[in-house]
Design a protein around this motif. Structure first.
Motif, short mmCIF file in Angstrom:
data_model
loop_
_atom_site.label_atom_id
_atom_site.label_comp_id
_atom_site.label_asym_id
_atom_site.label_seq_id
_atom_site.Cartn_x
_atom_site.Cartn_y
_atom_site.Cartn_z
N PRO A 294 0.82 -1.23 0.00
CA PRO A 294 0.00 0.00 0.00
C PRO A 294 0.85 1.27 0.00
CG PRO A 294 -0.87 -1.59 1.57
CD PRO A 294 0.45 -2.12 1.13
N MET A 295 2.00 1.22 0.70
CA MET A 295 2.88 2.39 0.73
C MET A 295 3.49 2.62 -0.67
SD MET A 295 4.14 4.62 3.01
CE MET A 295 4.33 3.83 4.60
N GLN A 296 3.91 1.55 -1.32
CA GLN A 296 4.45 1.67 -2.68
C GLN A 296 3.39 2.26 -3.61
OE1 GLN A 296 5.39 -2.45 -3.39
NE2 GLN A 296 7.53 -2.22 -2.74
N ALA A 297 2.15 1.81 -3.44
CA ALA A 297 1.06 2.27 -4.30
C ALA A 297 0.81 3.76 -4.13
CB ALA A 297 -0.20 1.48 -4.00
N LEU A 298 0.76 4.24 -2.89
CA LEU A 298 0.45 5.67 -2.69
C LEU A 298 1.58 6.56 -3.20
CD1 LEU A 298 1.87 7.29 -0.05
CD2 LEU A 298 0.46 5.66 1.20
N TYR A 299 2.83 6.08 -3.11
CA TYR A 299 3.94 6.84 -3.68
C TYR A 299 3.77 6.95 -5.20
CZ TYR A 299 6.74 6.62 0.67
OH TYR A 299 7.22 6.77 1.94
N ALA A 300 3.41 5.83 -5.84
CA ALA A 300 3.23 5.82 -7.29
C ALA A 300 2.08 6.75 -7.69
CB ALA A 300 2.95 4.40 -7.78
N VAL A 301 0.99 6.72 -6.93
CA VAL A 301 -0.17 7.57 -7.23
C VAL A 301 0.21 9.05 -7.13
CG1 VAL A 301 -2.46 8.27 -6.43
CG2 VAL A 301 -1.88 5.84 -6.61
N ALA A 302 0.98 9.40 -6.10
CA ALA A 302 1.42 10.80 -5.95
C ALA A 302 2.23 11.24 -7.15
CB ALA A 302 2.23 10.96 -4.67
N ASP A 303 3.12 10.38 -7.62
CA ASP A 303 3.93 10.71 -8.80
C ASP A 303 3.09 10.78 -10.07
OD1 ASP A 303 6.58 10.54 -10.56
OD2 ASP A 303 5.22 8.96 -11.26
N HIS A 304 2.30 9.75 -10.33
CA HIS A 304 1.56 9.66 -11.59
C HIS A 304 0.57 10.81 -11.77
CE1 HIS A 304 3.59 5.98 -11.90
NE2 HIS A 304 2.60 5.11 -11.94
N THR A 305 -0.11 11.19 -10.67
CA THR A 305 -1.11 12.26 -10.79
C THR A 305 -0.44 13.60 -11.11
OG1 THR A 305 -1.07 12.40 -8.36
CG2 THR A 305 -2.90 11.19 -9.38
N ARG A 306 0.74 13.85 -10.56
CA ARG A 306 1.41 15.11 -10.90
C ARG A 306 1.87 15.11 -12.36
NH1 ARG A 306 6.97 17.82 -8.63
NH2 ARG A 306 7.82 16.11 -9.87
N SER A 307 2.41 14.00 -12.83
CA SER A 307 2.83 13.92 -14.23
C SER A 307 1.65 14.14 -15.16
CB SER A 307 3.47 12.55 -14.51
OG SER A 307 4.66 12.39 -13.77
N LEU A 308 0.52 13.52 -14.83
CA LEU A 308 -0.69 13.69 -15.64
C LEU A 308 -1.18 15.13 -15.61
CD1 LEU A 308 -2.51 10.39 -14.68
CD2 LEU A 308 -1.88 11.05 -17.01
#
Length: 870
Positions: free
Chosen positions: A327-341
């Motif tokens: 879950p921690m890995q997932a939230l880090y990825a979500v934080a990155d992906h949403t900013r890139s988008l």
């Protein structure tokens, strides 16, 4: 002699004083050494034996209590330092690289200033020296994002650039580098090492030494000195370029001292997701974060192996790791992906199945998959709002873009939900196979929306394991990074360049010229008033003397006048050109109308609308624009209304030839609707107050000359691209009259007035549907009756196949077979037209496909049902 990077490394290393040494090294007590781990040269002030590269040095800059420094405030520290030291801070460029036809995304700050001319890279820069806070997007490391503590899909490359003699040299660059690292970032010189390496383009048309700055295991900056090109030896470039790429997030991470780059870059977003999902930091997550920065999923054979390795290093099982670490890995990825988008969508990108939009969809679906799987938030759009608010001091346009970004996200979420239903149905059989190749995984993703994360989740629910290839994301995204040109056959002609006299006086309809070359089906002249096909505008027609010109095309600088009577001309002959005025009139109306429709579509649908293709013919035109769904009828009416408003307002149309840099500075990158500029001079067409584009076509002098514009169709020609079809002036009137005649004919056929036409059509349609239901009911009853009558006492024996020939439709045959198999009978039903249907009861020993073949039919199906034709 063949050149390669190893060859250049060896050459530069032999003469390191020439290629790498700067006065500062000696002044500050740095000495030259060779790394005992990688063999590269480096400079140190502390006598260490390793160059400090993170490949063989662990990160050691973490703080027990990280500094409280925001993204915006740290940027101010960075920009103030370089501003004080003579650099102009220029605004960022878009992350969608409109000025480079060979790239979809801005992957480095130097891309901002690169332009293509005849296949060569040249530079266009607004200041010298300069610093640019350039957001960049890169996709090969997607599998690593969230898993490691350091990978990002979107990052700011704080680009420090100097060009040619008016800029500065390597000595000054490293002096500035050292000043920032020691005075602002707070690195002690004893902790600094400067590693020696080589940078080069793949074809070695530009290369040079590069100096990498390391501290406590982190690469803080890479200074590239583009000085040379290869031509049977090392030659000096006409323009030397210093390209210093400061990875801003890495600098901030080092300065703050967080355990991961995500905690340093997205502190508010990470805190929000943790709180919302009830994820707390534990000793285990802290331990994982400490080792995560050394991980690299892309360089291992499989996810499964790497997870076992990580779990082993933590002293826990893979299941325990999935429950607490995933879950921690997932939230880090979500934080990155949403900013890139956010950056990509704000700059006009759209998720889709093609080109660069493909990679944006990969990011979106991975992020949304994590959000749903780990219940991170019930309002992921809030993350976009948080990013925009955090970055407002640097880029206020991100917050302004949220209004049109939200409908794009909603539409993409709907598409993902539809895809997810299909994907989950497929996962069961895939999981049972146990192992996948990258190619098979790519097919599953592209055709059915199956992601590695979804497969692993389904496998987990069923208590199975699936070995997903670790290089999946890098392989699928690498195919959508570079722009692909359509291969066009170019006729190589041996003829002088044609003077385009149509630009000198677009209203001239007759001119004398001289034949400079004759081909089998075309004539080249010294000058012409015939516009050749280009930029979506069809070529002119007319006459050269008595020869009918059927088309006009351009190859290189030569304009070809296509005619079956080409052989009647001779080189050096003087001829008279006469333009088809009515055709030119229609084409220029349609071209000017295209600018109006484009601007109207952008105003109605949103700023994400960009032109991505067009065609202006004599009878009609079409414009392809980026949009995520087919426009509604009301939206089309608004676009048409707005376009005609531009016509009525009588906007002047001005054509100006400008230097490329001047045009970009004045109008921005909206200029490049049809692709980047191909030369240093740009022909700018400005419909005053409406639209500005780099455009080579011919236009009217004022929008009032267009006549009226009629939009008569819209369709999705591919995912993310809408085609608007329209006509202008007399062509629009012709279309309107044609529609009127169709309307009147429909009224006459139904014997109703125009007012009653819609009601009459609805009534007839409902009657047709009701009649269809009655026919379907009768057909089902007929099938049951035929099936019942088909059974004889002989057919009741085990293994006997009921065979029947009917006078009826294939649909009736299928229904009869269905009824028979429901009753426990195997059956073959043939129509008089030769259509054959076979079916087997659930416990039958027969095979329906074999029964079909035995009946002499060709076709296929399953063991229980098949159909074909004799």
């Amino acid at each position: 002699m063949e050149v390669s990077k190893p060859f250049l490394r060896k050459k530069f290393a032999k003469d390191y004083a020439k290629y790498y040494e700067v006065p500062l090294f000696r002044q500050e007590g740095f000495e030259h050494r060779v790394c005992e781990k990688c063999g590269k040269g480096f400079w140190t002030a502390s006598g260490v034996h390793s160059c400090g590269d993170s490949e063989h040095e662990e990160y050691s800059f973490f703080r027990e209590k990280p500094r409280n420094e925001s993204y915006a405030s740290f940027w101010k520290k960075f920009s103030d330092f370089f501003s004080r030291n003579g650099h102009e801070i220029v605004p960022r460029y878009p992350v969608i690289s409109r000025w480079r036809d060979d790239l979809y995304f801005t992957i480095a700050s130097i891309v901002d200033f690169q332009r293509l001319e005849n296949g060569r890279v040249v530079f266009e820069y607004p200041a010298n020296p300069l610093v640019v806070p350039q957001p960049c997007l890169r996709f090969p490391d997607i599998a690593n994002i969230g898993v490691t503590g350091r990978h990002l899909s979107g990052f700011m490359m704080a680009g420090q650039h100097s060009f040619g003699e008016k800029g500065y040299k390597r000595d000054k660059c490293i002096e500035l580098n050292y000043g920032f690292l020691t005075k602002v970032l707070g690195v002690k010189k004893e902790e600094l090492t400067y590693g020696e390496d080589v940078w080069a383009l793949p074809d070695f048309s530009a290369f040079g030494p590069c100096i990498e700055s390391f501290a406590k295991g982190s690469e803080l900056v890479n200074s590239v000195f583009m000085q040379y090109y290869w031509d049977d030896g090392v030659k000096d470039l006409p323009l030397s370029v210093i390209d210093v790429g400061w990875g801003f997030e890495r600098l901030l991470w080092y300065y703050r001292g967080d355990q991961t780059i995500y905690d340093a870059t997205f502190p508010m977003e990470v805190a929000y997701l943790k709180k919302n999902a009830g994820i707390r930091e534990t000793e285990l997550t802290k331990k994982y974060n400490r080792i995560s920065s050394s991980l690299d999923v892309e360089n291992v054979h499989s996810f499964h192996e790497e997870k076992n390795k990580i779990a082993g290093s933590l002293g826990i099982t893979v299941q325990e790791m999935e429950e607490e670490i995933a879950p921690m890995q997932a939230l880090y990825a979500v934080a990155d992906h949403t900013r890139s988008l956010l950056f990509a969508l704000a700059d006009g990108g759209l998720p889709s199945n093609t080109a660069g939009g493909y990679n944006l969809r990969v990011l979106f679906r991975r992020a949304l998959g994590f959000v749903q799987q780990y219940e991170l938030t019930d309002d992921y759009v809030k993350l976009f709002e948080m990013h925009a608010r955090d970055l407002k001091p640097l880029w206020p346009e991100l917050e302004e873009s949220l209004e049109w970004i939200k409908p794009i996200l909603e539409n993409e979420e709907e598409k993902y939900a539809e895809s997810l239903k299909k994907a989950k149905r497929m996962c069961g059989s895939v999981v049972r196979s146990g192992k996948l190749s990258s190619e098979k995984m790519a097919v599953l993703y592209e055709s059915h929306g199956v992601t590695p994360e979804l497969l692993e989740a389904v496998a987990g629910e069923g208590g199975c394991e699936i070995d997903v290839p670790s290089d999946f994301y890098s392989k699928i995204t690498s195919r959508h990074l570079m722009g692909e040109k359509n291969a066009e056959e170019t006729l190589v002609v041996n003829a002088p360049t044609t003077k385009p006299a149509y630009y000198d006086d677009p209203k001239k309809t007759e001119i004398s010229a001289k034949v400079v070359q004759v081909f089998d089906d075309a004539v080249a002249l010294d000058k012409t008033i015939f516009y050749p096909e280009g930029g979506g505008q069809c070529g002119d027609r007319g006459f050269i003397d008595d020869a009918r010109i059927e088309d006009t095309r351009k190859t290189g600088g030569v304009i070809l006048h296509c005619t079956p009577l080409a052989k009647n001309f001779r080189k050096g002959q003087k001829v008279r050109l006469k333009l088809d005025v009515d055709r030119r009139d229609a084409l220029t109306r349609h071209h000017t109308a295209t600018h109006c429709v484009n601007a109207a579509a952008r105003e109605v649908l949103g700023p994400h609308v960009w032109q991505c293709g067009s065609r202006k013919e004599e009878d009609e035109a079409h414009l392809d624009v980026t949009h995520f769904e087919k426009p509604s009828r009301d939206q089309l009416l608004l676009i048409e209304e707005k376009a005609n408003q531009f016509v009525l307002e009588a906007h002047p149309v001005r054509v100006t030839e400008m230097n490329r840099g001047e045009a970009e500075e004045k109008y921005g990158f909206r200029l490049y609707q049809g692709g980047g500029a191909i030369g240093n001079r740009v022909r700018v067409v400005e419909v005053e107050g409406v639209d500005v584009e780099a455009c080579g076509g011919l236009h009217r002098d004022n929008t009032s000359e267009i006549g009226f514009i009629k939009i008569f169709g819209a369709e999705q020609v591919q995912d993310g691209v809408t085609r608007l079809r329209y006509a202008a002036g007399p062509a629009a009137l012709k279309k309107a009259r044609s529609d009127q005649l169709l309307l009147e004919e429909a009224c006459a056929q139904l014997n109703v007035s125009k007012i009653d036409l819609v009601n009459s059509i609805n009534r007839l349609f409902n009657e047709w549907k009701e009649r269809g239901k009655q026919i379907e009911k009768l057909s089902n009853e007929n099938a049951k009756l035929v099936a019942k009558e088909s059974i004889t006492i002989k057919d009741l024996k085990v293994g006997v196949v009921v065979r029947k020939t009917i006078s009826g439709s294939p649909e009736l045959a299928q229904k009869i077979v269905s009824e028979l198999t429901k009753g426990g009978h195997d059956a073959v039903v043939t129509t008089h037209e030769g259509f054959v249907v076979s079916g087997c009861a659930p416990n039958s020993s027969h095979d329906a496909v074999q029964l079909l073949k035995d009946a002499g039919a060709k076709g296929g199906g399953s063991p229980r049902f098949a159909r074909g034709k004799k």
